[in-house]
Scaffold this motif. Structure first.
Motif, PDB file in Angstrom:
ATOM      1  N   UNK A  22       9.666  14.715   4.207  1.00 54.05           N
ATOM      2  CA  UNK A  22       8.815  15.353   4.915  1.00 54.05           C
ATOM      3  C   UNK A  22       8.390  16.717   4.915  1.00 54.05           C
ATOM      4  N   UNK A  23       8.847  17.134   3.765  1.00 48.94           N
ATOM      5  CA  UNK A  23       8.190  18.522   3.112  1.00 48.94           C
ATOM      6  C   UNK A  23       9.018  19.581   3.758  1.00 48.94           C
ATOM      7  N   UNK A  24       8.967  20.874   3.538  1.00 47.12           N
ATOM      8  CA  UNK A  24       9.813  22.040   3.966  1.00 47.12           C
ATOM      9  C   UNK A  24       9.384  22.340   5.402  1.00 47.12           C
ATOM     10  N   UNK A  25       8.120  22.557   5.812  1.00 42.26           N
ATOM     11  CA  UNK A  25       7.907  22.866   7.247  1.00 42.26           C
ATOM     12  C   UNK A  25       8.063  22.024   8.115  1.00 42.26           C
ATOM     13  N   UNK A  26       7.757  20.493   7.640  1.00 42.99           N
ATOM     14  CA  UNK A  26       7.802  19.507   8.575  1.00 42.99           C
ATOM     15  C   UNK A  26       9.290  18.911   8.967  1.00 42.99           C
ATOM     16  N   UNK A  27      10.330  19.422   8.238  1.00 42.47           N
ATOM     17  CA  UNK A  27      11.730  18.804   8.360  1.00 42.47           C
ATOM     18  C   UNK A  27      12.410  19.856   9.140  1.00 42.47           C
TER      19      UNK A  27
END
Lengths: 185, 185, 185, 185
Positions: A22-27
């Motif tokens: 999910x990536x950094x910001x989206x997790x």
DNA sequence: TATGAATGAGGCTTCATTCAT
DNA sequence: GATGAATGAAGCCTCATTCAT
């Protein structure tokens, strides 16, 4: 009822695939916690904040990769062919298991502009990877050429991982690995 | 103060570099609006929501790229060498201008798992790109080989863009472009 | 292309069922406009604001109802039985056609606390309704009793409309009307 | 400043009068929070969203009402007259204290068309109320008649509450309660 | 008459984070 | 170690309204 003594490393290991996906910001911290069977707030016992958690995850991944790569490359008992084979097997194991790609590439593209905190770890990961490959190419090529071939190979592989994630089709990465093998055959 | 007549296409053009730099989730509607000199709410006059805006941005980029690539490749007045040169110039213009990378790759890696809405556009972009390159390689190679070389070249370039963004160093992409030229020299 | 000359009364008529169905706050200017085949902004040519529009809708409904009720009650050519029958037919026509209830009751309950602007119209609607019914009951009962029976009947009917809207079942209102008829049989 | 330990039930109880007064759509999460001395976001710790909060408020009111009504009706130690008296006292306590009406009726009229989520709770409230009243009427009337009288009484009362809210005059409800008493005297 | 473009205010909701227990 | 309760900031989006044309 709790008392599972969830260790820091356990958290890192369980959190890694979610950051990869999910990536950094989206997790969110919540889903990271859920994946660990733990409440949100526990992370703040082990880690300063989300950024710190991400950094430790990246560091963990980097350290493990680098160790294995170095071990392979420096193993005196292996022929060049065996080293290449081991290398490829390692890459297959690391990236061919899911369609979520390479956490280092994902986080690089997502945060290179905004979050300088991760840059040193990310760079050092690719530094080591390219260096290991260079060492292999040095068996057959001049230093400068070897270095370029290492870079080109890493690029080919990361590009392959990108297309693999996008198309959910593994052949892009597989062919890149084949090309790598052929260069050292 | 209102009444500047900001067209939809203007919004798309101004918003694109921000999505490229910060990604989909990390770019806020507010900063997108600010970049356009417009209030937040105007976007919802032209676009259904953030996802729709992103999709139109990607579509815009894809359409423009595809048109140019096709035009180059199909231009009867150009020799192969000239086509390759034009191709490279186009890629340089598109990706060498900043260290923010390729919006299609960035958004692919960030959203491939979560936001299926963008997948068709992203895939079709890479489809077209690879197809155009295949056409060039067909001047010198058998179809299957040409196709693989096209894929490998796109991967090399995208990997180069990744490293370029990470290291803020353009040589990764430049060398990838050189390798492409050499393959068709 | 436009040029339909949509009159104020047309707007009021087309907007009324939507206010009845969705209430004052929950009906948006956009959906009201859409129901009229007109753009949002046109309302502000005819009406000061949403409140004014609502007020005019209520006034329109009230005026029309009151006229009809008075006409029935005062019609010298009708016997009491015929008046009651006409009255019931009017109420059936007004409330039995949909499950959306009575706009005056809906808006009363929704806005009695917050929007004093509508109170006079709403009150005057119920005043007139109760007064008309009183007149009918006066044919058979003493003034005070007649007044109470009128109030009770209106309450029975409005309560019936409430349950009808909730259960989507018309018998609650139908039975209330029957009871009304019986009282004057 | 945090750490007041506001329980879920406390929130529900404090929020109820505001929903009763302003309705579902017109009550904002901010004013609900303010009424509880709590920040906006806490609601999302206990409730999924505004709809869920509203549903729990309605459920709370329904459960409490139903319990009390059933207890009264089934109490073996009370005569019919005492039961009726208790019933009336309960209704007076519930609806005569303010001019804001009956939350179940208010929300029914406001949301019956749009928010099916509340329908089961609202229906079941009126089901139970009418059933309790039926039981009382059964002491003196045949089942079918008793049922109609129960419905008619509920309608009379709810209509009375409507007029009470509109005119800020309690006599409408009081007279409805008197009529109820007389029917069972 | 009618609208397209624009806005400001505010609504609901999510999120990272805190801290007493 | 671990959590439940709480929050502040911010995010996306909707809405009534305006005004030049």
């Amino acid at each position: 009822m709790p008392l599972q003594k969830v260790s820091k490393e356990e958290l890192i290991k369980k959190v890694l695939p979610i950051f990869k996906q999910k990536g950094y910001h989206n997790a969110t911290m919540s889903e990271l916690a859920q994946a660990c069977g733990v409440r949100n707030a526990l992370f703040y016992y082990y880690f300063k904040d989300k950024e710190d958690l991400m950094a430790e995850v990246l560091q963990f991944f980097k350290t493990r990769s680098t160790q294995k790569l170095k071990a392979m490359v420096e193993d005196q008992d292996l022929s060049l062919g065996e080293k290449v084979q081991a290398f490829v097997q390692f890459l297959e194991g690391a990236y061919l298991g899911s369609f979520n790609g390479c956490i280092m590439a994902n986080i690089s593209l997502e945060t290179a502009f905004d979050e300088p905190a991760f840059l040193p770890i990310l760079k050092s990961f690719f530094d080591d990877w390219i260096a290991s490959m260079s060492t292999l190419f040095l068996h057959k090529f001049q230093p400068e050429i070897a270095r370029e071939m290492a870079e080109a190979t890493v690029q080919d592989i990361e590009g392959g991982i990108l297309l693999m994630k996008l198309y959910k089709d593994k052949h892009y990465l597989e062919k890149a690995l084949n090309r790598f093998v052929k260069l050292l055959a």
